[in-house]
Scaffold this motif. Structure first.
Motif, PDB file in Angstrom:
ATOM      1  N   ARG A 170      -4.100   3.050   5.995  1.00 45.38           N
ATOM      2  CA  ARG A 170      -3.740   1.619   5.845  1.00 45.38           C
ATOM      3  C   ARG A 170      -4.142   0.886   7.089  1.00 45.38           C
TER       4      ARG A 170
ATOM      5  N   ALA B 169       0.822  -1.129  -0.011  1.00 47.71           N
ATOM      6  CA  ALA B 169       0.018  -0.018   0.139  1.00 47.71           C
ATOM      7  C   ALA B 169       0.920   1.351   0.207  1.00 47.71           C
TER       8      ALA B 169
ATOM      9  N   GLN C 213      -3.841  -2.010   9.730  1.00 51.48           N
ATOM     10  CA  GLN C 213      -2.645  -2.627  10.017  1.00 51.48           C
ATOM     11  C   GLN C 213      -2.689  -3.410  11.405  1.00 51.48           C
TER      12      GLN C 213
ATOM     13  N   HIS D  51      -6.247  -1.421   2.593  1.00 51.44           N
ATOM     14  CA  HIS D  51      -6.184   0.019   2.593  1.00 51.44           C
ATOM     15  C   HIS D  51      -7.230   0.435   1.429  1.00 51.44           C
TER      16      HIS D  51
ATOM     17  N   ALA E  97     -10.575   1.741   4.139  1.00 53.84           N
ATOM     18  CA  ALA E  97      -9.428   0.743   4.666  1.00 53.84           C
ATOM     19  C   ALA E  97      -9.689  -0.298   5.777  1.00 53.84           C
TER      20      ALA E  97
ATOM     21  N   THR F 198       0.192  -4.679   6.822  1.00 49.63           N
ATOM     22  CA  THR F 198      -0.863  -4.017   6.173  1.00 49.63           C
ATOM     23  C   THR F 198      -1.994  -4.870   5.574  1.00 49.63           C
TER      24      THR F 198
END
Length: 373
Positions: free
Chosen positions: A99, A93, A101, A115, A122, A112
Motif C-alpha cells: 500500500r 486496500a 500511502q 496498492h 503499488a 492509501t
C-alpha cells in the motif's frame, strides 16, 4: 465549484455531476466532506474564521490524501456530501497487498493512494481520476521527492525497504508491505472474583474462548454462583520456549474503575451489571494506568450518574489500524447500551467523530433505575 447556484432550493450544479444539495459555508464543521466539479471529494480538517465575511477551509482529498485550502465567503453555497454518501478516505486496500500511502500534516492521517501485489505496482498505481502513475510521479514530484526518473526510482526503492520519506512541507510517504497472517496466540487468563482473588487460571485465544474453557473448569463453575459473576483478566502470552512465569499483580490492580471510585454507589451497581453480563472489565494499576482493555466507569459525583466507555490499553495491537480499533470500541459500547437498557437503567448515548471522519458511539451516560442510598 460551479457558480450555478440556486439559493431558493438549496442546491448547486456541479459539472459532470448535476444538481446536488448544498449548504452555506458557515454551516460546515470539521469532518464534513465537500464535492467539487467532476465528483472529486475532499474532507474538511480545519476551519479558520479569517474575517467577518470569509472562512479559510483546509481539506484533504478523499482519494489521494493531498491537502488544499481556500478562502470562502461564509454565505456561499457548497456541496456538502450527505452522511449516508460519505467517501472512505483513500482506497479500501486489504492488508495482504503493498500500500502506497501519503500523510498530510493538516489531515493528520495516512491515506492509501494506490496498492498492488508488488511495491512497484503499488507505487505506479493509477487512481480512479488520474489514469497514470500518480503516487510515484505527481505526488513525489509535487513535494520535492521526484523530478527525475532516477530520483523517483531511488525514493521508491527506499520506501520499499521500509523507510518513510518526509518532504520539506511536512508531507510523508511510505509503502507498507503485506501483513503476514498469524496463528491465533494463546494467552494466560486469570479467572477472578470481583474482589480480585484468583479462582483459576486457563489458557485461551480470546475472551470468549476463556469463558468457554472456564465453564469446564470445576473450580470456576463451583465459585461462580457465590461470586456474583466472574472477571476474566488476560495476563499475557504463553511462552513456548519455557513454562510461563507470570507475576501475580492482582493485589495492585482494580477492575472496571480506578481504586478511588470503586466504592461509589453507582459505580459498584454498574460493575454488578457488567459482571453479570460477562463483560470484560478494564484493569488499572494503582497509578491509573490501564493494562488490560475493557469496560471503564467514571462517576459523576453530583448527579448520581456514571460514564461508561471501553478503555483500550496504551499500546495499539500490532497490525491494527485506528479505524478497526474505533469500530471495535463502538461495538463494545453498543453491547453495553443493550445490557444496561435491558436492566432498566437510563442510558444516554454520546457520539464523537473519529480521525477517519466517521461519527461513532463512544461512551454512555448511565443512571440507575432507582435512587441509590
Amino acid at each position: 465549484m460551479s457558480k450555478s447556484l440556486d439559493a431558493a432550493t438549496g442546491t448547486i450544479h456541479l459539472q459532470s455531476v448535476g444538481r446536488v444539495p448544498a449548504v452555506a459555508a458557515y454551516e460546515l464543521k470539521v469532518g464534513d466532506q465537500l464535492m467539487y466539479n467532476g465528483g472529486s471529494v475532499y474532507q474538511i480538517t480545519k476551519i479558520e474564521d479569517v474575517s467577518p465575511k470569509f472562512l479559510r477551509i483546509f481539506e484533504v482529498s478523499a482519494e489521494t490524501g493531498e491537502e488544499h485550502n481556500s478562502r470562502v465567503k461564509k454565505d456561499r453555497l457548497v456541496a456538502r456530501v450527505p452522511q449516508e454518501n460519505r467517501r472512505p478516505l483513500g482506497h479500501d486496500a486489504p492488508a495482504t497487498v503493498y500500500r502506497a500511502q501519503v500523510y498530510a500534516p493538516q489531515g493528520g492521517m495516512w491515506t492509501t493512494v494506490s496498492h498492488g501485489a508488488t511495491a512497484e505496482v503499488a507505487a505506479d498505481g493509477r487512481t480512479r481520476r488520474n489514469q497514470f502513475s500518480y503516487f510515484a510521479t505527481v505526488l513525489l514530484d509535487r513535494h520535492g521527492l521526484g523530478g527525475t526518473y532516477e530520483v523517483r526510482a531511488a525514493n521508491t526503492e527506499a520506501m520499499t525497504d521500509g523507510k518513510t520519506l518526509t518532504a520539506e512541507d511536512g508531507h510523508r510517504f511510505r509503502i507498507l508491505p503485506p501483513e503476514q497472517p498469524q496463528a491465533d496466540q494463546v494467552d494466560l487468563w486469570s479467572i477472578q472474583d470481583r474482589e480480585g482473588s484468583e479462582i483459576a487460571e486457563v489458557k485461551a485465544t480470546d475472551y470468549n474462548h476463556a469463558v468457554q474453557v472456564a465453564d469446564q473448569d470445576p473450580k470456576a463453575r463451583a465459585a461462580e454462583p457465590g461470586a456474583g459473576g466472574l472477571v476474566y483478566m488476560r495476563r499475557g502470552a504463553v511462552q513456548k520456549s519455557a513454562p510461563a512465569t507470570v507475576p501475580d499483580h492482582s493485589a495492585s490492580l482494580t477492575y472496571g474503575a480506578l481504586a478511588a471510585t470503586l466504592e461509589v454507589l453507582q459505580v459498584d451497581a454498574a460493575i454488578h451489571v457488567l459482571v453479570a453480563g460477562r463483560q470484560t472489565l478494564a484493569a488499572f494499576t494503582d497509578t491509573g494506568h490501564c493494562v488490560s482493555a475493557g469496560a471503564s466507569l467514571d462517576p459523576r459525583w453530583n448527579t448520581g450518574e456514571v460514564v461508561l466507555s471501553h478503555e483500550p490499553t496504551h499500546v495499539r495491537p500490532a497490525g491494527r489500524v485506528l479505524r478497526e480499533l474505533l469500530d471495535e470500541r463502538e461495538r463494545s459500547v453498543i453491547e453495553y447500551a443493550d445490557l444496561f437498557g435491558t436492566a432498566g437503567w437510563y442510558v444516554e448515548e454520546y457520539r464523537e467523530r473519529g480521525q477517519d471522519g466517521r461519527e461513532r458511539l463512544a461512551r454512555l451516560i448511565l443512571k440507575p433505575p432507582v435512587i441509590l442510598p
